[in-house]
Design a protein around this motif. Structure first.
Motif, mmCIF file in Angstrom:
data_model
loop_
_atom_site.group_PDB
_atom_site.id
_atom_site.type_symbol
_atom_site.label_atom_id
_atom_site.label_comp_id
_atom_site.label_asym_id
_atom_site.label_seq_id
_atom_site.Cartn_x
_atom_site.Cartn_y
_atom_site.Cartn_z
ATOM 1 N N SER A 128 -89.644 -29.444 65.343
ATOM 2 C CA SER A 128 -88.971 -28.513 64.449
ATOM 3 C C SER A 128 -87.464 -28.697 64.606
ATOM 4 N N SER A 129 -86.720 -27.798 64.025
ATOM 5 C CA SER A 129 -85.279 -28.005 63.963
ATOM 6 C C SER A 129 -84.562 -26.663 64.003
ATOM 7 N N CYS A 130 -83.333 -26.689 64.504
ATOM 8 C CA CYS A 130 -82.527 -25.465 64.483
ATOM 9 C C CYS A 130 -82.191 -25.069 63.048
ATOM 10 N N PRO A 153 -84.497 -27.847 50.916
ATOM 11 C CA PRO A 153 -85.955 -28.011 50.939
ATOM 12 C C PRO A 153 -86.444 -28.568 52.276
ATOM 13 N N TYR A 154 -85.649 -29.476 52.879
ATOM 14 C CA TYR A 154 -86.028 -29.987 54.200
ATOM 15 C C TYR A 154 -86.188 -28.836 55.194
ATOM 16 N N GLY A 155 -85.171 -27.970 55.241
ATOM 17 C CA GLY A 155 -85.226 -26.827 56.164
ATOM 18 C C GLY A 155 -86.401 -25.920 55.843
ATOM 19 N N PHE A 180 -81.746 -29.291 68.288
ATOM 20 C CA PHE A 180 -80.407 -29.146 67.737
ATOM 21 C C PHE A 180 -79.998 -30.532 67.225
ATOM 22 N N ASN A 181 -78.851 -31.062 67.488
ATOM 23 C CA ASN A 181 -78.482 -32.333 66.842
ATOM 24 C C ASN A 181 -78.694 -33.533 67.778
ATOM 25 N N PRO A 182 -79.788 -34.268 67.583
ATOM 26 C CA PRO A 182 -80.057 -35.406 68.475
ATOM 27 C C PRO A 182 -79.064 -36.549 68.210
ATOM 28 N N ASN A 200 -76.469 -40.263 56.893
ATOM 29 C CA ASN A 200 -76.088 -38.885 56.549
ATOM 30 C C ASN A 200 -75.461 -38.207 57.747
ATOM 31 N N ASN A 201 -75.916 -38.612 58.919
ATOM 32 C CA ASN A 201 -75.524 -37.879 60.131
ATOM 33 C C ASN A 201 -74.216 -38.406 60.710
ATOM 34 N N LEU A 202 -73.581 -37.515 61.441
ATOM 35 C CA LEU A 202 -72.222 -37.793 61.905
ATOM 36 C C LEU A 202 -72.126 -38.995 62.855
ATOM 37 N N VAL A 203 -72.958 -39.031 63.895
ATOM 38 C CA VAL A 203 -72.755 -40.063 64.919
ATOM 39 C C VAL A 203 -73.005 -41.477 64.388
ATOM 40 N N LEU A 217 -64.467 -42.667 57.741
ATOM 41 C CA LEU A 217 -65.270 -41.470 57.975
ATOM 42 C C LEU A 217 -64.558 -40.271 57.355
ATOM 43 N N THR A 218 -65.325 -39.415 56.702
ATOM 44 C CA THR A 218 -64.731 -38.183 56.179
ATOM 45 C C THR A 218 -65.220 -37.012 57.022
ATOM 46 N N VAL A 219 -64.298 -36.202 57.465
ATOM 47 C CA VAL A 219 -64.665 -34.962 58.169
ATOM 48 C C VAL A 219 -64.857 -33.899 57.085
ATOM 49 N N PHE A 220 -66.062 -33.358 57.035
ATOM 50 C CA PHE A 220 -66.375 -32.424 55.951
ATOM 51 C C PHE A 220 -65.832 -31.023 56.256
ATOM 52 N N GLY A 221 -64.571 -30.836 56.017
ATOM 53 C CA GLY A 221 -63.956 -29.509 56.115
ATOM 54 C C GLY A 221 -63.263 -29.245 57.431
ATOM 55 N N SER A 230 -63.178 -27.383 62.224
ATOM 56 C CA SER A 230 -64.347 -28.197 61.840
ATOM 57 C C SER A 230 -65.618 -27.549 62.413
ATOM 58 N N CYS A 231 -66.766 -27.957 61.855
ATOM 59 C CA CYS A 231 -68.034 -27.289 62.223
ATOM 60 C C CYS A 231 -68.413 -27.527 63.689
ATOM 61 N N LEU A 232 -69.105 -26.563 64.239
ATOM 62 C CA LEU A 232 -69.598 -26.680 65.626
ATOM 63 C C LEU A 232 -71.097 -26.939 65.628
ATOM 64 N N ARG A 233 -71.503 -27.917 66.456
ATOM 65 C CA ARG A 233 -72.924 -28.233 66.617
ATOM 66 C C ARG A 233 -73.234 -28.428 68.097
ATOM 67 N N ASP A 234 -74.529 -28.472 68.384
ATOM 68 C CA ASP A 234 -75.013 -28.697 69.743
ATOM 69 C C ASP A 234 -75.633 -30.091 69.763
ATOM 70 N N ARG A 296 -65.488 -29.445 52.276
ATOM 71 C CA ARG A 296 -66.727 -29.036 52.960
ATOM 72 C C ARG A 296 -67.936 -29.697 52.289
ATOM 73 N N ARG A 297 -68.992 -29.930 53.051
ATOM 74 C CA ARG A 297 -70.246 -30.452 52.492
ATOM 75 C C ARG A 297 -71.134 -29.267 52.140
ATOM 76 N N ALA A 298 -71.708 -29.301 50.948
ATOM 77 C CA ALA A 298 -72.561 -28.181 50.521
ATOM 78 C C ALA A 298 -73.712 -28.002 51.499
ATOM 79 N N GLY A 299 -74.011 -26.765 51.823
ATOM 80 C CA GLY A 299 -75.182 -26.478 52.657
ATOM 81 C C GLY A 299 -74.918 -26.540 54.152
ATOM 82 N N ASP A 300 -73.694 -26.903 54.567
ATOM 83 C CA ASP A 300 -73.428 -26.983 56.007
ATOM 84 C C ASP A 300 -73.320 -25.592 56.630
ATOM 85 N N VAL A 301 -73.934 -25.476 57.793
ATOM 86 C CA VAL A 301 -73.804 -24.269 58.591
ATOM 87 C C VAL A 301 -72.472 -24.380 59.347
#
Ligand code: UFG
Length: 340
Positions: A128-130, A153-155, A180-182, A200-203, A217-221, A230-234, A296-301
């Protein structure tokens, strides 16, 4: 000689599945891999074989196809548990093509549960996913946080699959691991993330830009309500994540209730911003990244990171690798792919 317990690994040729296969073997299990190669090829299987020094049982097929799954269970005989990685996972693609996401992710789980029941296999670990939490009201987020309406829809498929598993608890013993973000790759450099097309993913975007495969690379917001905007992730090292599956299997084997459903957050508990991640990458590799700030990228937490206390105590699992190590391993893997 002790007979190894067989663990069926769906999506075994994928990023997390391949790392899990290595950790399962190291822990004394016999992983049986299946994959339909719709989002992968044999590259990571060959890498796994190099790491473990043996060929693993592998079946090519779609686990939404009942006859295929039945044939694997029939050939393999006693299977002691299943880890279900096989699913589509691109947030953006799911918005473009929602039905294939609902169809693939949901029907493969239902078919798998059906066949497991026929073959009296109860133990299941679900990927599953956060993303099931959406933007949580409280961070670090705990497992009992309410599910917000999924951003994609993925979520939604991950939320629905968890609901299906919760409702079916009386027939199975299920652990849902909310990743969280592998990130990162195996320290050997023999397996890692292999995105098809533009990542799609950052790394992978960072490493592909650093190696010269992408221009920029574009930093989305950078106007979010976070310390640097910028957004925070784990970000969790994929080997730590893989090891969580081994711990979850041990938990299933030891836990008392015959049938159950339990969810665990799998993260480091530390929030890292996009800009911090870029900075760390530059520091440890000495490579200057060509990046700029975009919209910003649409749908980003905005921000999310795990309270992983439940996994720390109950699964006796804890993340071991640092973000720097994960980035270094991802970089080594990217360089190897590029032949550098
Ligand atoms: N980002 C950029 N530029 C890029 C790519 C990403 O700035 O080119 C940013 C994103 O805006 C986000 C962060 O980097 O702030 C991480 O983005 P990812 O796409 O790597 O990861 P997400 O957090 O969006 O999504 C990941 C998985 C999903 C999973 C989700 C759970 O890709 O499968 O975590 O939150 F559902």
């Amino acid at each position: 000689m002790e007979v190894k317990k067989k663990i069926l690994v769906t999506g075994g040729a994928g990023y997390i599945g391949s790392h899990a296969a290595v950790e399962l073997l190291k822990a004394g299990y016999q992983p049986i891999l299946i994959d339909d190669f719709s989002k992968s090829d044999s590259t990571l299987l060959l890498g796994v074989e190099k790491i473990v020094g043996e060929k693993l049982p592998f079946y090519k097929g779609d686990c939404a196809k009942r006859e295929f799954l039945e044939s694997v269970f029939q050939i393999e005989g006693l299977i002691s548990g299943v880890i279900h990685f096989a699913a589509f996972k691109s947030v953006g693609e799911s918005v473009q093509r929602p039905l294939i996401y609902y169809h693939n992710n949901i029907s493969s789980l239902i078919t798998l549960l059906d066949v497991m029941k026929d073959f009296q296999v109860k133990n299941l670990i679900f990927s599953s996913s956060c993303t099931v939490y959406g933007q949580p009201d409280q961070i670090p987020v705990k497992e009992d946080a309410p599910f917000k309406r999924a951003e994609s829809p993925y979520g939604a498929t991950k939320q629905m699959c968890e609901r299906i598993l919760e409702d079916s608890y009386s027939s199975y013993k299920v652990i849902s691991l909310r990743y969280f973000n592998p990130i990162g790759a195996h320290p050997s450099g023999l397996i890692g993330e292999l995105p098809l097309g533009v990542p799609n993913n950052l790394v992978p975007f960072i490493t592909q830009t650093a190696v010269g495969k992408r221009d920029k690379l574009t930093v989305f917001g950078n106007d979010y309500n976070t310390p640097d905007g910028s957004c925070l992730r784990d970000y969790i090292h994929v080997v730590d994540l893989a090891q969580a599956h081994v711990k979850a299997l041990e938990f299933l084997n030891q836990s008392k209730p015959a049938n159950s459903f339990e969810a665990f957050n799998i993260g480091t508990g530390v929030g890292v911003s996009v800009l911090e991640l870029i900075y760390t990458f530059e520091q440890i590799t000495g490579v200057k990244l060509n990046y700029s700030i975009g919209p910003r990228r649409a749908g980003d937490v905005e921000k999310t990171y795990a309270d992983a206390t439940k996994a720390n105590y109950q699964l006796k699992w804890k993340a071991g690798f640092s973000t720097s190590e994960a980035l270094l391993h991802a970089w080594n893997w990217e360089k190897k792919l590029a032949g550098k």
